[in-house]
Design a protein around this motif. Structure first.
Motif, PDB file in Angstrom:
ATOM      1  N   ILE A  51       1.124  -1.415  -0.180  1.00  0.00           N
ATOM      2  CA  ILE A  51      -0.232  -0.164   0.629  1.00  0.00           C
ATOM      3  C   ILE A  51       0.942   1.390  -0.059  1.00  0.00           C
ATOM      4  N   PRO A  52       1.708   1.541  -0.890  1.00  0.00           N
ATOM      5  CA  PRO A  52       2.471   3.000  -1.326  1.00  0.00           C
ATOM      6  C   PRO A  52       1.564   4.022  -1.284  1.00  0.00           C
ATOM      7  N   GLY A  53       2.377   5.222  -1.126  1.00  0.00           N
ATOM      8  CA  GLY A  53       1.891   6.414   0.143  1.00  0.00           C
ATOM      9  C   GLY A  53       1.551   6.525   1.265  1.00  0.00           C
ATOM     10  N   ASN A  54       0.729   6.622   1.509  1.00  0.00           N
ATOM     11  CA  ASN A  54       0.155   7.562   3.491  1.00  0.00           C
ATOM     12  C   ASN A  54      -1.157   6.688   4.027  1.00  0.00           C
ATOM     13  N   PRO A  55      -0.663   5.543   4.353  1.00  0.00           N
ATOM     14  CA  PRO A  55      -1.798   4.708   4.158  1.00  0.00           C
ATOM     15  C   PRO A  55      -2.667   5.680   5.884  1.00  0.00           C
ATOM     16  N   TYR A  56      -3.498   4.812   6.007  1.00  0.00           N
ATOM     17  CA  TYR A  56      -4.552   5.431   7.461  1.00  0.00           C
ATOM     18  C   TYR A  56      -3.813   4.675   8.315  1.00  0.00           C
ATOM     19  N   PRO A  91      10.220   3.598  -4.190  1.00  0.00           N
ATOM     20  CA  PRO A  91      10.073   1.539  -5.054  1.00  0.00           C
ATOM     21  C   PRO A  91      10.232   1.276  -3.634  1.00  0.00           C
ATOM     22  N   SER A  92      10.753   1.388  -2.321  1.00  0.00           N
ATOM     23  CA  SER A  92      10.998   0.987  -1.417  1.00  0.00           C
ATOM     24  C   SER A  92       9.636   0.830  -0.061  1.00  0.00           C
ATOM     25  N   GLU A  93       8.163   0.719  -0.584  1.00  0.00           N
ATOM     26  CA  GLU A  93       7.306   1.162  -0.552  1.00  0.00           C
ATOM     27  C   GLU A  93       6.297  -0.281  -0.817  1.00  0.00           C
ATOM     28  N   PRO A 105      10.624   7.343  -8.352  1.00  0.00           N
ATOM     29  CA  PRO A 105       9.482   7.868  -7.661  1.00  0.00           C
ATOM     30  C   PRO A 105       8.835   8.199  -8.487  1.00  0.00           C
ATOM     31  N   TYR A 106       7.851   8.610  -7.628  1.00  0.00           N
ATOM     32  CA  TYR A 106       6.507   8.974  -8.007  1.00  0.00           C
ATOM     33  C   TYR A 106       5.737   9.639  -7.831  1.00  0.00           C
ATOM     34  N   PHE A 107       4.622  10.654  -8.165  1.00  0.00           N
ATOM     35  CA  PHE A 107       3.248  10.673  -6.760  1.00  0.00           C
ATOM     36  C   PHE A 107       2.463  10.427  -7.101  1.00  0.00           C
ATOM     37  N   LEU A 108       1.268  10.104  -6.736  1.00  0.00           N
ATOM     38  CA  LEU A 108       0.388   9.465  -6.557  1.00  0.00           C
ATOM     39  C   LEU A 108      -0.946  10.404  -6.747  1.00  0.00           C
ATOM     40  N   ILE A 109      -1.482  11.074  -6.958  1.00  0.00           N
ATOM     41  CA  ILE A 109      -2.796  12.458  -6.943  1.00  0.00           C
ATOM     42  C   ILE A 109      -3.878  11.734  -6.912  1.00  0.00           C
ATOM     43  N   PHE A 110      -4.565  12.661  -5.720  1.00  0.00           N
ATOM     44  CA  PHE A 110      -6.081  11.957  -5.886  1.00  0.00           C
ATOM     45  C   PHE A 110      -6.618  13.564  -6.282  1.00  0.00           C
ATOM     46  N   GLU A 154      -3.993   0.421  -2.530  1.00  0.00           N
ATOM     47  CA  GLU A 154      -4.034  -0.860  -2.788  1.00  0.00           C
ATOM     48  C   GLU A 154      -3.453  -1.466  -3.652  1.00  0.00           C
ATOM     49  N   THR A 155      -2.021  -2.052  -3.511  1.00  0.00           N
ATOM     50  CA  THR A 155      -1.076  -2.194  -5.200  1.00  0.00           C
ATOM     51  C   THR A 155      -0.847  -4.036  -5.406  1.00  0.00           C
ATOM     52  N   ASP A 156      -1.060  -4.667  -6.654  1.00  0.00           N
ATOM     53  CA  ASP A 156       0.055  -6.057  -6.883  1.00  0.00           C
ATOM     54  C   ASP A 156       0.852  -5.286  -7.474  1.00  0.00           C
TER      55      ASP A 156
END
Length: 231
Positions: A43-48, A71-73, A154-159, A208-210
């Motif tokens: 679950i990359p990003g900043n999960p609750y 990548p480490s996430e 690295p990337y940015f995940l955008i919502f 949530e990532t596969d």
């Protein structure tokens, strides 16, 4: 998977420079909105993680939030990774109705190890949220079968919130303090680091990532070459 209904503890009054921040009250609950994914590997990003500092009342509509992912996430996905669902924790008022979408973007190296969001490489469709009966905190879930993404950079995940909508207060933030160069907001005038925006925590956005098989080799790939991953 289990449903969450978590009562948050009352926080002490804080002296804040950030505008319109509201500490959690003792009766706020956080509820799932939608169906939990059956399986995912990371679950990359900043999960609750069962703790939140509070939320901001600053929603303007037509805005976006970006979280750096490394990548480490997702260390188990050495060939590629793909999102199945993107999630964000928001404060909503009863009757809220609005639109959401998600994207993955390149990073722009600002020097000194600092990144900012760059060109968007892939985006989801637009989802609609409605039927919010009670004011409170909600997991906002967007199903997105993203393209297979190169895991070596690295990337940015955008919502994003592509319309004005109604009933949105703003994002909850974590208890770990805002991290420079890792979270941004664009309210129509370009990306602003949340440190300089006066935030006291990072917004809780994650995917949530596969694992998947990257369509091209990442060996020696340039940032421009990454675009072939999203065709």
């Amino acid at each position: 998977m289990r449903k969450l209904a978590i009562a948050l503890l009352l926080l002490p009054t804080l002296a804040l420079s950030a505008p319109e921040f509201v500490a959690d009250g003792p009766t706020i609950t956080i509820e799932p909105y939608g169906i939990e994914s059956a399986n995912y590997v990371c679950i990359p990003g900043n999960p609750y993680d069962a703790a939140t500092l509070g939320y901001y009342n600053l929603y303007t509509g037509n805005e976006s939030y970006a979280i750096l992912i490394q990548p480490s996430e997702c260390p188990t996905c050495d060939l590629g990774f793909a999102f199945s669902r993107v999630r964000m924790l928001l404060r909503l008022n009863a009757g809220a109705a609005f639109q959401i979408s998600a994207s993955i973007a390149d990073v722009v190296d600002q020097g000194g190890g600092c990144y900012a969001p760059g060109a968007v490489q892939a985006s989801s469709g637009i989802g609609a949220i409605s039927g919010i009966a009670t004011t409170g905190g909600y997991f906002i879930n967007l199903t997105w079968a993203s393209p297979c993404i190169d895991p070596g950079r690295p990337y940015f995940l955008i919502f994003s919130f592509p319309n004005l909508g109604t009933g949105v207060a703003g994002p909850y933030v974590d208890v770990n303090g805002v991290v420079n160069c890792e979270s941004y907001r664009d309210a129509g005038a370009g990306w602003v680091d949340l440190v300089s925006a006066g935030f006291i925590g990072d917004p809780q956005i994650w995917a949530e990532t596969d694992c998947c098989s990257a369509p091209v080799s990442d060996e020696g790939a340039s940032w421009g070459g990454v675009k072939s991953l999203f065709r």
